[in-house]
Design an enzyme around this catalytic site. Structure first.
Site, PDB file in Angstrom:
ATOM      1  N   ARG A 152       0.819  -1.639  -0.084  1.00 36.59           N
ATOM      2  CA  ARG A 152      -0.102   0.014   0.076  1.00 36.59           C
ATOM      3  C   ARG A 152       0.709   1.126  -0.048  1.00 36.59           C
ATOM      4  NH1 ARG A 152      -5.179  -1.747   3.602  1.00 36.59           N
ATOM      5  NH2 ARG A 152      -6.525  -2.473   2.433  1.00 36.59           N
ATOM      6  N   LYS A 166     -17.545 -15.533   5.312  1.00 40.75           N
ATOM      7  CA  LYS A 166     -18.315 -15.661   5.949  1.00 40.75           C
ATOM      8  C   LYS A 166     -19.767 -15.195   4.648  1.00 40.75           C
ATOM      9  CE  LYS A 166     -18.315 -15.639  10.674  1.00 40.75           C
ATOM     10  NZ  LYS A 166     -19.398 -15.338  11.712  1.00 40.75           N
ATOM     11  N   GLY A 184      -7.834  -7.682   1.871  1.00 36.94           N
ATOM     12  CA  GLY A 184      -6.679  -7.862   2.414  1.00 36.94           C
ATOM     13  C   GLY A 184      -6.045  -9.399   1.868  1.00 36.94           C
ATOM     14  N   GLY A 197     -12.652  -2.841   1.296  1.00 40.37           N
ATOM     15  CA  GLY A 197     -14.093  -2.747   1.814  1.00 40.37           C
ATOM     16  C   GLY A 197     -15.006  -2.189   0.486  1.00 40.37           C
TER      17      GLY A 197
HETATM   18  P1  AMP Z   1     -12.475 -12.738   3.882  1.00 42.50           P
HETATM   19  O1  AMP Z   1     -12.094 -11.845   5.297  1.00 42.50           O
HETATM   20  O2  AMP Z   1     -13.921 -13.233   4.875  1.00 42.50           O
HETATM   21  O3  AMP Z   1     -12.172 -12.502   3.292  1.00 42.50           O
HETATM   22  O4  AMP Z   1     -12.114 -14.029   4.760  1.00 42.50           O
HETATM   23  C1  AMP Z   1     -11.006 -14.481   4.915  1.00 42.50           C
HETATM   24  C2  AMP Z   1     -10.365 -16.288   5.503  1.00 42.50           C
HETATM   25  O5  AMP Z   1     -11.234 -16.613   5.399  1.00 42.50           O
HETATM   26  C3  AMP Z   1      -8.893 -16.778   5.295  1.00 42.50           C
HETATM   27  O6  AMP Z   1      -8.470 -16.541   7.017  1.00 42.50           O
HETATM   28  C4  AMP Z   1      -9.651 -17.842   5.617  1.00 42.50           C
HETATM   29  O7  AMP Z   1      -8.920 -18.541   6.542  1.00 42.50           O
HETATM   30  C5  AMP Z   1     -11.013 -17.852   5.957  1.00 42.50           C
HETATM   31  N1  AMP Z   1     -11.455 -19.523   5.309  1.00 42.50           N
HETATM   32  C6  AMP Z   1     -11.345 -19.619   3.960  1.00 42.50           C
HETATM   33  N2  AMP Z   1     -11.776 -20.789   3.803  1.00 42.50           N
HETATM   34  C7  AMP Z   1     -12.021 -21.437   5.522  1.00 42.50           C
HETATM   35  C8  AMP Z   1     -13.502 -22.620   5.526  1.00 42.50           C
HETATM   36  N3  AMP Z   1     -13.282 -23.303   4.772  1.00 42.50           N
HETATM   37  N4  AMP Z   1     -13.454 -22.469   6.894  1.00 42.50           N
HETATM   38  C9  AMP Z   1     -13.270 -20.999   7.256  1.00 42.50           C
HETATM   39  N5  AMP Z   1     -12.254 -20.119   7.236  1.00 42.50           N
HETATM   40  C10 AMP Z   1     -11.994 -20.268   6.230  1.00 42.50           C
END
Ligand code: AMP
Length: 389
Positions: free
Chosen positions: A39, A196, A344, A367
């Site tokens: 960044r 999520k 990120g 975001g």
């Molecule tokens: P996000 O911030 O929503 O992009 O989520 C990224 C995070 O999701 C990373 O730290 C990953 O480790 C986690 N992640 C990816 N796949 C899975 C999974 N199958 N189960 C739990 N966490 C996950």
């Protein structure tokens, strides 16, 4: 996506002007050292332009989430000032308060300490906005990663400054998104991973109307796998969103993996086992797509003309659950499609798997990336538009 007219820093004569640049220098720091300077590097073009033009340059940014109004060592921008000084090969003093800006001569640069140490930053207070705008003749907004926030340093100051314009990075980011979203070359594939569904629900809904296919990965995929009727054991998923997932899957093609990598614990040392999708046991967690799926999905990218990527396909921080993300990252990089990646964790994956050069545009926004795809107007950009008419 319609890109409004916004004055660019290129169109303003900055000679002998006091220039205040809002950059996004919110970088990871460990033991007092910047561990990824992506960044900072992305912010250099605007900083150099202002310095070369003979302006007195002060850069400001937030870092992390300190308690507003309170100084805390761990959130100090001192390590960023140090890295910036190395990159520019000149001194970059750290300024404790906005009122310290006059110490910076024309042709010199200073870095204002974390704007979140200042009371009123997040509430976009008129008082702080005034204090900041008093310090400059020209305010340059270059923090795309924070453009979805109406804070004093991104929005209020832009309203009150004598002149306000977009920096080179913000300009490039907005143009890259316009290129991807307005008339994407088809077929367009969106890859949305991460933890999520709830955090990416709106983006999935918008993409269902734009993309020809959506590949979902990570915890998000688990909700879609469960919605398709498969046992997902103890996997991270959101039961309350099964209906929503079914609805989205009815509107756009979303493939379900044929094989997955499971583990019995969410742990760096967990053993990864390949399972067919209909073989997941009640005590297992799906933490990545399997090798057959990764190869098949990588192949489906071959005919794509546009690829948008946000979010890892598995728990890539643990190497044994990172293969799905690695294989698809490599496929995106090898593809001749116009590709845009951001967020990120996505940037960390791009770094980890060394695919930076193969991706057409790497966005510094997380975001802000999602909100643009959702069709939202970024408040800081809207303020620049108002100041440009
Ligand atoms: P996000 O911030 O929503 O992009 O989520 C990224 C995070 O999701 C990373 O730290 C990953 O480790 C986690 N992640 C990816 N796949 C899975 C999974 N199958 N189960 C739990 N966490 C996950």
């Amino acid at each position: 996506m319609h890109l409004p007219f916004i004055r660019s820093v290129k169109d303003i004569d900055l000679r002998n002007q006091r220039v205040l640049i809002r950059a996004d220098l919110n970088v990871p720091i460990k033991d007092g050292l910047v561990t990824s300077d992506a960044r900072i590097v992305a912010s250099l073009a605007t900083i150099r332009l202002a310095l070369n033009a003979g302006a007195s340059v002060v850069v400001m940014s937030h870092l992390g989430r300190p308690i507003e109004g309170q100084y805390a060592d761990q959130y100090s921008l001192a390590p960023v000032a140090q890295r910036l000084a190395q990159l520019l090969d000149r001194e970059v003093p750290l300024l404790a308060q906005p009122e310290d800006c006059p110490a910076i001569e024309f042709g010199e640069i200073g870095l204002l300490e974390n704007v979140r140490f200042l009371m009123g930053e997040k509430s976009n207070s008129a008082e702080l906005s005034q204090r900041l705008s008093d310090q400059c003749d020209v305010f340059v907004m270059d923090a795309f990663g924070t453009a979805h926030r109406a804070h004093a340093s991104t929005h209020g100051v832009a309203e009150l400054a004598a002149a306000a314009c977009a920096g080179l990075l913000l300009d490039a980011e907005l143009k890259a998104f316009q290129h991807t979203l307005s008339a994407p070359q088809k077929p367009m594939v969106a890859i949305i991973g991460g933890a999520k569904v709830s955090t990416k629900l709106e983006v999935l809904g918008s993409l269902a109307g734009i993309a020809d296919r959506i590949i979902v990965g990570g915890g998000i995929a688990n909700t879609f796998i469960a919605a398709a009727g498969y046992e997902i054991g103890k996997s991270l998923y959101e039961p309350e969103l099964l209906g929503v997932a079914k609805n989205i899957a009815g509107r756009v093609k979303i493939p379900i993996p044929v094989d997955v990598m499971v583990g019995r614990a969410f742990d760096e040392a967990a053993t990864a086992i390949v399972k067919n999708i209909d073989d997941v046991a009640a005590d297992e967690m799906i933490m990545d797509i399997g090798p057959v799926t990764a190869r098949a999905w990588a192949e489906t990218l071959l005919d794509a003309q546009t690829i948008m990527w946000n979010g890892p396909l598995g728990v890539f921080e643990f190497d044994q659950f990172g293969e799905g993300t690695r294989v698809l990252a490599q496929a995106i990089a090898d593809s001749s499609a116009y590709s845009i990646a951001g967020g990120g964790d996505t940037l960390a994956a791009v770094d980890k798997y060394c695919v930076t050069d193969g991706i057409s545009y790497i966005s510094t926004g997380g975001g802000a990336f999602l909100e643009l795809v959702e069709g939202k107007v970024l408040p800081a950009v809207e303020m620049l538009r108002l100041r440009s008419v």
